[in-house]
Motif scaffolding. Sequence first.
Motif: not given
Length: 315
Positions: A50, A52-54, A71, A73-74
């Motif tokens: 998985s 994720s970008s931050h 964060q 995305d999501g």
Amino acid sequence: MRVIPLFVVLGGWLSMPAFAAEADLMMQRLADAEKKQSYQGTFVYERNGSFSSHAVWQLVDGQQSRERLLQLDGPAAEVVILNGKIQCATEDMASQVREATPWRQHQLEPEALSKWYSFQVIGESRVAGRPTVALAVRPRDQHRYGFELHLDRETSLPLKSLLLDESGQLLERFQFTHFTPGSVEPADVEGGADCEPVSLAVEQKELTSTKWRSDWLPDGFQLIDSDVRPSPASKEPVTWLSYSDGIARVSVFIEPLDGAVVEDARSQMGPTVAVSKRISTAGGDVMVTVIGEIPLGTAERIALSMRAGADQASQ
């Protein structure tokens, strides 16, 4: 900054003394760099397939360091940290934060770490458009994972880190896609409207005395924290012990079973393993659960080594 790797094989070049000396120097620069520099950027985090970008900002002003992680995305989530202590977090993030955020690592001590890991310069690379030095951090035994770090030439901060298991498989990736040192404004590190104050016991304190200890730990692992708290489910006292070698960290939870029927279990998600073992004691059966970023076999051995009685033996 949390560190993580993918090894590049360069044969005999790695054994040359000049490169060994440069590796030691780069590790020391990394240890000195993070708490002294302001920067901002965006990074991607990969774990268990998985992504994720931050976005991250760090503002250092004298002895004070203030950080903000957002964060991108999501579900919207952010956390603000002042001098290593969490000041505020959104609801989703507040349920995850502990004494340190998952994307950070405690202060490195290269001289001590060199007993358990070897450092080797393995070449040059380019990350987020910036020149970097690739550094392998290899374990000296089978009880911990290795890393590959890509350190920024200008700041010595890690712009990319990869965590590998004992067979060389990638477990976790951290990589900047944009990085700018300096030029961070106070407003950049202020939490948003949804960032609510978080009260966590992160201040330094004496270790809580417990009746549990480990008869075996990998070389270099030492007890760094402990506590006894009631279980949310049964209200029985649960003992928590935390061990670290300066990079890897392992938590051990010990809970009385009071006749409950439970089975041993083991699982792994990305770099994190969880092993539960039922152990019989004079006071009744307990469930010992070991959670950490170490090989499964090591976690199982630690679980089976837990004993009630004397203080933790020094390693």
